[in-house]
Design a protein around this motif. Structure first.
Motif, short mmCIF file in Angstrom:
data_model
loop_
_atom_site.label_atom_id
_atom_site.label_comp_id
_atom_site.label_asym_id
_atom_site.label_seq_id
_atom_site.Cartn_x
_atom_site.Cartn_y
_atom_site.Cartn_z
N ASP A 71 0.88 -1.16 0.00
CA ASP A 71 0.00 0.00 0.00
C ASP A 71 0.92 1.22 0.00
OD1 ASP A 71 -1.55 2.18 0.79
OD2 ASP A 71 -2.90 0.96 2.02
N SER A 76 -4.92 4.37 -2.56
CA SER A 76 -6.13 5.13 -2.36
C SER A 76 -5.92 6.40 -3.17
CB SER A 76 -6.32 5.47 -0.88
OG SER A 76 -7.26 6.52 -0.77
N THR A 91 -7.92 8.67 -3.41
CA THR A 91 -8.57 9.70 -2.60
C THR A 91 -7.54 10.70 -2.06
OG1 THR A 91 -9.96 7.87 -1.85
CG2 THR A 91 -10.17 9.94 -0.64
N LYS A 92 -6.31 10.25 -1.90
CA LYS A 92 -5.29 11.04 -1.21
C LYS A 92 -4.56 11.93 -2.23
CE LYS A 92 -6.90 8.72 2.18
NZ LYS A 92 -6.34 7.48 2.68
C1 LIG Z 1 -6.86 6.31 2.97
C2 LIG Z 1 -6.07 5.09 2.94
C3 LIG Z 1 -6.65 3.88 2.54
C4 LIG Z 1 -8.11 3.76 2.18
O1 LIG Z 1 -8.49 4.56 1.11
P1 LIG Z 1 -9.98 5.10 0.91
O2 LIG Z 1 -9.92 5.76 -0.42
O3 LIG Z 1 -10.29 6.02 2.06
O4 LIG Z 1 -10.89 3.91 0.92
C5 LIG Z 1 -5.85 2.74 2.53
N1 LIG Z 1 -4.55 2.80 2.90
C6 LIG Z 1 -3.97 3.95 3.29
C7 LIG Z 1 -2.53 3.95 3.69
C8 LIG Z 1 -4.70 5.13 3.32
O5 LIG Z 1 -4.12 6.27 3.71
#
Ligand SMILES: *Cc1c(COP(=O)(O)O)cnc(C)c1O
Length: 396
Positions: free
Chosen positions: A183, A205, A207-208
């Protein structure tokens, strides 16, 4: 896929598919299905879809495919599959290939929801999990067994920013016949190429940092074409965690500026770590770019910079940490990261509240620990804001 370009070029142009209109910016194909010219074409497509042929948006969509190809080109991955969130990507990467009786070795320091999947869900389906201190290669070597199917880790880890030797773990895992899943969210695809370091599968993700402006949830799993098409795709297309075409479009826009944003944020993070490490309210500054970080040398080899995240212990525990948070004027209290806005989190009472105090202590999450995601504001304003809030933390 096109010929190899440098990362910034790939982030702007990679994977682009233009329709007959020759649009400059990527089109949003907001359609769940696709029409076949005749019955024979439909039959053929269900046997094998060509690279520009789609069946149903749960399986794939042109806008989503552009996002997958652009991030795969950046990572130099053979292929990728986008998902509705980062957790859908983590879930799919694990569940698509595990079965009852398999063994998994995982680093202990994980994002809260990743920990839930590995610690609680996998054992419920008969998968045995061994946890290790990810920074200790001896523990990885001692934990892998002939039946170990895969190993799972985050580097840099959340929230204490440990750096794990990905090449070292990969060597141990591969010798035992196990796959390595990384990850890579905290390190970002700009600063750390986990596949090149030996990982078999990388998860984001989106999203970040990839969105980077706090708009969408998204995720992606990257790996070999064989893994993505034969193992991952069947799981994802039938279980339904597909990315929406609109999200893919937002994330394509995010990728265009990803390199610039991450570099600006990392430079600011390094400056802030340096400026605040000796503040009397900072009991311990954690930043992989600082020489006193326990894995500083490894971070220097494995990542291009110290990253965009900092963590520090505010002297005086929870009360002092809360005084610090509440005195901030620019930095926002939230739990996202990688955003253009600087964001601060108090893990012990939010993201890691669910854990028992002993578990938190084992992960180095004290009552005074705060995690800072450095944004795109002027770094001088950030240092001023953080300094005045740290001053306030000392006033009881
Ligand atoms: C945010 C995050 C996730 C999960 O991602 P989402 O888009 O919120 O589902 C997984 N691993 C890490 C390290 C993260 O920072």
């Amino acid at each position: 896929m096109a010929q190899k370009r440098r990362p910034r070029t790939t982030l702007v142009h990679g994977g682009t598919r233009r329709s007959g209109y020759g649009e400059v910016s990527e089109a949003i194909f907001l359609t769940q299905g696709f029409v076949y010219p005749d019955a024979e074409a439909a039959e053929r497509r269900f046997i094998e879809a060509g690279p520009d042929e789609f069946i149903y948006a749960r399986y794939g969509n042109p806008t989503v495919r552009m996002f997958e190809e652009r991030i795969a080109l950046l990572e130099e991955a053979e292929d990728g599959f986008a998902t509705a969130s980062g957790m859908a990507a983590v879930n799919a990467a694990l569940f698509c290939q595990l079965k009852a009786g398999d063994h998994v070795v995982s680093a202990r320091a994980l994002f809260g929801s990743c920990l839930y999947i590995v610690e609680t869900l996998l054992p419920r389906f008969g998968v045995e999990v061994t946890f290790v201190d990810g920074t200790d290669l001896g523990q990885w070597a001692g934990a892998v067994r002939p039946d170990t199917k895969l190993v799972f880790l985050e580097s840099i880890s959340n929230p204490t920013l440990e750096v794990i030797d990905i090449a070292g773990v990969a060597e141990i895992a591969h010798a035992a016949g196990a796959q390595v899943i990384v990850d890579n969210v905290f390190a970002t695809p700009v600063f750390q190429r986990s596949l090149a370091l030996g990982a078999d599968v990388v998860i984001y993700s989106a999203t970040k940092h990839i969105d980077g402006q706090g708009r969408c949830l998204g995720g992606v799993v990257l790996g070999t074409r064989d893994f993505v098409r034969k193992t991952l795709e069947p799981y994802l297309k039938h279980t339904g965690a597909a990315m929406s075409p609109f999200t893919a479009w937002v994330l394509l826009k995010g990728l265009e500026t990803l390199d610039l944003r991450c570099r600006a944020q990392a430079a600011a993070a390094a400056g802030i770590a340096e400026a605040l490490r000796d503040h009397p309210a900072v009991a311990r500054m954690i930043y992989p770019g600082l020489p006193d970080h326990p894995q500083h040398a490894l971070a220097g080899r494995q990542m291009e910079t110290g990253g965009t995240m900092l963590a520090f212990d505010v002297a005086g525990g929870k009360e002092a940490a809360f005084r610090f948070l509440n005195a901030l004027e620019i930095v926002l209290i939230s739990n996202n990261l990688g955003d253009a806005r600087s964001i601060v989190t108090h893990p012990a009472t939010t993201t890691h509240q669910r854990l028992a105090p002993e578990q938190r202590a084992a992960l180095g999450i004290g009552e005074g620990l705060v995690r800072l995601s450095v944004g795109l504001e002027d770094p001088r304003d950030l240092v001023e804001d953080l300094s005045q809030a740290l001053d306030a933390a000392r006033r009881t």
